[in-house]
Design an enzyme around this catalytic site. Structure first.
Site, PDB file in Angstrom:
ATOM      1  N   SER A 268       0.801  -1.086  -0.013  1.00 28.62           N
ATOM      2  CA  SER A 268      -0.006  -0.166   0.269  1.00 28.62           C
ATOM      3  C   SER A 268       1.094   1.330  -0.015  1.00 28.62           C
ATOM      4  O   SER A 268       0.232   2.362  -0.102  1.00 28.62           O
ATOM      5  CB  SER A 268      -0.701   0.113   1.326  1.00 28.62           C
ATOM      6  OG  SER A 268       0.027   0.049   2.194  1.00 28.62           O
ATOM      7  N   CYS A 269       2.211   1.158  -0.002  1.00 30.25           N
ATOM      8  CA  CYS A 269       3.030   2.200   0.228  1.00 30.25           C
ATOM      9  C   CYS A 269       3.826   2.717  -0.896  1.00 30.25           C
ATOM     10  O   CYS A 269       3.918   3.628  -1.499  1.00 30.25           O
ATOM     11  CB  CYS A 269       3.662   2.328   1.490  1.00 30.25           C
ATOM     12  SG  CYS A 269       2.856   2.365   3.076  1.00 30.25           S
ATOM     13  N   LEU A 270       4.794   1.505  -1.101  1.00 28.21           N
ATOM     14  CA  LEU A 270       5.797   2.002  -2.160  1.00 28.21           C
ATOM     15  C   LEU A 270       5.323   2.325  -3.603  1.00 28.21           C
ATOM     16  O   LEU A 270       5.568   3.381  -4.196  1.00 28.21           O
ATOM     17  CB  LEU A 270       6.883   0.761  -2.335  1.00 28.21           C
ATOM     18  CG  LEU A 270       8.095   0.794  -1.608  1.00 28.21           C
ATOM     19  CD1 LEU A 270       8.118   1.242  -0.249  1.00 28.21           C
ATOM     20  CD2 LEU A 270       8.966  -0.480  -1.821  1.00 28.21           C
ATOM     21  N   ASP A 273       3.270   5.799  -3.090  1.00 32.17           N
ATOM     22  CA  ASP A 273       4.041   6.905  -2.935  1.00 32.17           C
ATOM     23  C   ASP A 273       5.001   7.456  -4.036  1.00 32.17           C
ATOM     24  O   ASP A 273       5.194   8.520  -4.430  1.00 32.17           O
ATOM     25  CB  ASP A 273       5.074   6.627  -1.615  1.00 32.17           C
ATOM     26  CG  ASP A 273       4.089   6.690  -0.421  1.00 32.17           C
ATOM     27  OD1 ASP A 273       3.067   6.996  -0.404  1.00 32.17           O
ATOM     28  OD2 ASP A 273       4.787   6.103   0.714  1.00 32.17           O
TER      29      ASP A 273
END
Ligand code: UDX
Length: 436
Positions: A268-270, A273
């Protein structure tokens, strides 16, 4: 000291549980009533190793859960905002939750004498705290930042699967803000929890926000770099990317982490972002050539896995293929942006017959594929009559498999995207990413 935490998702619940277990008076606020009842029962709404015990410990002490933001604004000294900032379909970051939270906090601030420090932990693009959150808080509270309340940006770096360890012992604390008093109080709070030796970066809010994006984008860059090296290794007989990564990782200028080649990064981040930074950079007039290449490299890595499968099976249509591992990483039930899901979609397009296994993520996967694939609850069942097994997520139990486990496969063909079986004497056709 009373601490409020608004948004009990991954970051919020981990942080609240750790603080609560240490004896802090913590009020967690969550708008989803279903989640609230689960948390009150001591059941985290997602799988995270060690979280259940930590949450139970916190609940026995002074951790309380509510749906009411007013409560934390009236009572708490520090209010951490940990609501989600997901990605919208057009690739932009969705700030609706943070906007509505800021506006609710502001309204409650207008009716209280309490002067809490609002600490933004949610990942937001540089400038958001100054140009969006601060004006919303000031407009709704009719108070001035630094006088009626404090405002700090404090990005979070915890990893799924290691959330408890990372929250108990982060590698860094970043505090961004303009008013010295708030910075001092937040710094003291963290020194009380982590001691004075922890590296602390004190900066302004924009730089703190940028640090988070730079950090995740660099991690993504390292992975795409090693994946590209792995693909080159694969074309050179006898070459093994593991040894290449180990050697370059010993150069202290490079470092040995995030050099595990594989099917590409997910979560859910890399991906989110990196995408957000690309958008933000382009809007700022800087063409983010390198970041775009990292993203492109990652997207193409799943095609590498498909081509390994296609080369071995010749015709994929009608073939029974087993996917071992669905979560985007081990020790997690999270399938958001998981490369396994992308691989299954690609194989379904080619009319393969798919069976999947994962120690934790089957229920989440069912929501995506329903009855289009078969779900196996044991590795044994997943491998029976299979014509190709693809190892996607490096769960420990997959690394322990032996010839005996693969014996029931119709064709013993193993595609290993994580090189779990290098050096094992497997009685099978074996192809691994990064091994020529
Ligand atoms: C990441 C950041 O690491 C964390 O600091 C931030 O707070 C949130 O985003 P997370 O998404 O939990 O954490 O997972 P991470 O461990 O970074 O792994 C992300 C993806 O990269 C996974 O799909 C993983 O399999 C992959 N990966 C990671 C590799 O392919 N190779 C590696 O060497 C490391």
């Amino acid at each position: 000291m009373k601490v409020g935490i608004i948004g009990l998702g991954f970051v919020g619940l981990s942080f609240a549980s750790v603080l609560g277990s240490k004896g802090y008076y913590v009020i967690g606020v969550e708008s989803d009533r279903n989640k609230v009842s689960k948390i009150i029962r001591g059941e985290p709404p997602f799988y995270e190793s060690k979280l259940t015990n930590t949450l139970k410990m916190a609940s026995k002490k002074l951790f309380r859960v509510s749906t009411d933001i007013k409560l934390v604004v009236n009572q708490c000294d520090l209010i951490f905002v940990t609501v989600g900032t997901p990605q919208m379909k057009d690739g932009n970051i969705d700030l609706n939750m943070i906007k509505s939270t800021a506006s609710e906090i502001g309204k409650s601030l207008s009716k209280t004498k309490n002067k809490p420090i609002i600490i933004i932990k949610s990942t937001v693009v540089p400038g958001t705290t100054q140009n969006l959150i601060k004006p919303i808080l000031e407009k709704n509270s009719k108070k001035i930042t630094g006088v009626g309340f404090g405002l700090i940006t404090n990005p979070e770096f915890l990893r799924e699967g290691k959330a408890m360890d990372d929250t108990r012992k982060p590698h860094i604390v970043v505090i961004g803000g303009d008013d010295k008093n708030s910075i001092k109080k937040v710094k003291e709070f963290y020194c009380n929890i982590y001691g004075t030796k922890i590296p602390m970066i004190i900066t302004n809010t924009q730089t703190a926000e940028m640090i988070k994006y730079a950090n995740n984008s660099f991690l993504a860059t390292k992975i795409s770099f090693i994946n590209q090296i792995a693909n080159i290794c694969q074309s050179v007989a006898g070459t093994n990317v593991e040894n290449v990564a180990r050697a370059i990782g010993l150069d202290p200028r490079i470092g040995n982490q995030f050099l595990k080649a594989g099917p590409g990064y997910g979560g859910s981040c890399l991906p989110k972002d990196l995408q957000t930074l690309i958008r933000f950079s382009s809007k700022s007039g800087i063409d983010p050539l390198l970041l775009k290449a990292v993203q492109k490299t990652n997207a193409s890595q799943v095609r590498m896995v498909v081509s390994l499968i296609e080369r071995s099976l010749v015709k994929v249509k009608g073939k029974k293929i087993t996917i071992l591992g669905l979560s985007f990483k081990e020790d997690s039930d999270d399938i958001r942006e998981s490369v396994s899901i992308k691989l299954i979609n690609a194989l379904l397009k080619r009319n393969a017959v798919i069976t999947v296994h994962d120690p934790k993520a089957i229920e989440n996967t069912k929501e995506t594929f329903e009855n289009r694939i078969r779900y196996a609850y044991s590795i044994k069942d997943a491998l029976r009559h299979s014509q190709c097994a693809v190892i996607m997520t490096p769960w420990k139990e997959y690394g322990r498999l032996t010839n005996n486990d693969f014996r029931t496969m119709k064709r013993k063909l193993i595609i290993d995207t994580r090189r779990l079986f290098i050096g094992h004497n497997l009685n099978a056709e074996y192809h691994a990413i990064g091994v020529g």
